[in-house]
Motif scaffolding. Sequence first.
Motif, PDB file in Angstrom:
ATOM      1  N   GLY A   3     104.563  58.883  35.427  1.00 19.63           N
ATOM      2  CA  GLY A   3     103.852  57.688  35.130  1.00 19.63           C
ATOM      3  C   GLY A   3     102.674  57.551  35.814  1.00 19.63           C
ATOM      4  O   GLY A   3     101.670  56.706  35.740  1.00 19.63           O
ATOM      5  N   ALA A   4     101.989  59.095  36.293  1.00 19.25           N
ATOM      6  CA  ALA A   4     100.935  58.676  37.110  1.00 19.25           C
ATOM      7  C   ALA A   4      99.848  58.337  36.342  1.00 19.25           C
ATOM      8  O   ALA A   4      98.850  57.659  36.726  1.00 19.25           O
ATOM      9  CB  ALA A   4     100.551  60.037  37.919  1.00 19.25           C
ATOM     10  N   HIS A   5      99.430  58.934  35.242  1.00 15.34           N
ATOM     11  CA  HIS A   5      98.169  58.668  34.446  1.00 15.34           C
ATOM     12  C   HIS A   5      98.232  57.421  34.064  1.00 15.34           C
ATOM     13  O   HIS A   5      97.224  57.007  33.156  1.00 15.34           O
ATOM     14  CB  HIS A   5      98.019  59.854  33.401  1.00 15.34           C
ATOM     15  CG  HIS A   5      97.755  61.222  34.200  1.00 15.34           C
ATOM     16  ND1 HIS A   5      96.552  61.546  34.693  1.00 15.34           N
ATOM     17  CD2 HIS A   5      98.546  62.379  34.241  1.00 15.34           C
ATOM     18  CE1 HIS A   5      96.530  62.549  35.285  1.00 15.34           C
ATOM     19  NE2 HIS A   5      97.789  63.276  35.022  1.00 15.34           N
ATOM     20  N   SER A   6      99.381  56.757  33.985  1.00 12.87           N
ATOM     21  CA  SER A   6      99.391  55.201  33.306  1.00 12.87           C
ATOM     22  C   SER A   6      98.570  54.362  34.153  1.00 12.87           C
ATOM     23  O   SER A   6      98.182  53.270  33.737  1.00 12.87           O
ATOM     24  CB  SER A   6     100.906  54.808  33.098  1.00 12.87           C
ATOM     25  OG  SER A   6     101.452  54.652  34.602  1.00 12.87           O
ATOM     26  N   HIS A   7      98.115  54.781  35.286  1.00 13.50           N
ATOM     27  CA  HIS A   7      97.321  53.853  36.156  1.00 13.50           C
ATOM     28  C   HIS A   7      95.930  53.612  35.615  1.00 13.50           C
ATOM     29  O   HIS A   7      95.285  52.595  35.712  1.00 13.50           O
ATOM     30  CB  HIS A   7      97.099  54.768  37.458  1.00 13.50           C
ATOM     31  CG  HIS A   7      98.448  54.704  38.491  1.00 13.50           C
ATOM     32  ND1 HIS A   7      98.544  53.246  38.983  1.00 13.50           N
ATOM     33  CD2 HIS A   7      99.134  55.595  38.818  1.00 13.50           C
ATOM     34  CE1 HIS A   7      99.832  53.526  39.814  1.00 13.50           C
ATOM     35  NE2 HIS A   7     100.118  54.944  39.811  1.00 13.50           N
ATOM     36  N   TRP A   8      95.634  54.514  34.522  1.00 15.21           N
ATOM     37  CA  TRP A   8      94.294  54.421  33.752  1.00 15.21           C
ATOM     38  C   TRP A   8      94.142  53.335  32.946  1.00 15.21           C
ATOM     39  O   TRP A   8      93.123  52.914  32.306  1.00 15.21           O
ATOM     40  CB  TRP A   8      93.828  55.671  33.262  1.00 15.21           C
ATOM     41  CG  TRP A   8      93.550  56.526  34.375  1.00 15.21           C
ATOM     42  CD1 TRP A   8      94.192  57.827  34.671  1.00 15.21           C
ATOM     43  CD2 TRP A   8      92.299  56.773  35.267  1.00 15.21           C
ATOM     44  NE1 TRP A   8      93.768  58.697  35.840  1.00 15.21           N
ATOM     45  CE2 TRP A   8      92.668  57.695  36.237  1.00 15.21           C
ATOM     46  CE3 TRP A   8      91.469  55.662  35.567  1.00 15.21           C
ATOM     47  CZ2 TRP A   8      91.736  57.758  37.252  1.00 15.21           C
ATOM     48  CZ3 TRP A   8      90.522  56.101  36.794  1.00 15.21           C
ATOM     49  CH2 TRP A   8      90.805  57.212  37.486  1.00 15.21           C
TER      50      TRP A   8
END
Length: 315
Positions: A226-231
Amino acid sequence: MLRRRPALLIRPELDDHALHATLTALRPAQHLHGLGAGRMRPVWEPVAELLHSTGRDWDRRVHRISVLAGNLPAVVSERWVADRPGDGDALVLRACVQSGRARPEEQAAARRAEQACLRAAAACPEDPTPWLTLLDLMDASAVPVRDAVPVWTEAVGRAPGNRAAYHRLLRYLSPNGHGTVADMLDFAQQSAARAPHGSPLALLPVAARVELVAHRLTQTSLAALGAHSHWIEPGAAEEIDAALTRWFHTAAAPHAEAVTDLNILAFALTRARRPAQAVPVFRRLGRYMTPHPWSLLPEPERTFLYWRDRGADDR
């Protein structure tokens, strides 16, 4: 007829042509016997000329000395100090070289590097570079944040708003450094809020979000997933909008590491699914790509080219 796209330029000197010329001129000298034997001029002279021409442009001086220290043989700075013992530029470059080569487990080398930084600071009392070099040494030695902040304060006291100083402390405060997510985000938000219009420090919260994503990618599989969901969070949109309004769309003159900041901004816009707004950023970048933050993705060069050339095809 197919249009040939220019190849990427990925190099630490970024778009600093004078710095690139100096590095290019000196690289063949590495192969000479004695590094400069038989030459009419000292091997360090092109470096001295470059730093003299840089003057009190602390932003560009920090960048140039950092790149020189990491890409020239250590003997260049050693010979310069031997030939000109009191030369402040020589002492600063040598301090940066020694700090970059000192390993935390080599305590004697770290102490020598620390003394070199302090000697350089005494020789160039207005220069923030020795203090930032000392900060890097402390970072490598895992010195606690509370002891590092006074050193950072010495640097920004000499060069308020210095881009390199703020980004170095941001990395120090990051969870991948010696701080926490909360430390890093708070520092980035407060620093950006206080920065004047046109300052590249407006990009600090976006850079902090990159660091957050990088940290999440090193965590558990679920966190990495889920790291790239921060964007796509509302906060990311606000940070990117502020960077565009308060820095990119201003008439501010380019700073020494503008290429690095443009890469961060282009990366953020593509990850936030705002490719149309990324087009002018890629247009300004042209051929210049930095490994960070694209290396957070598979096939970073191919990804950069995809987004850059997609925008060029849409024009």
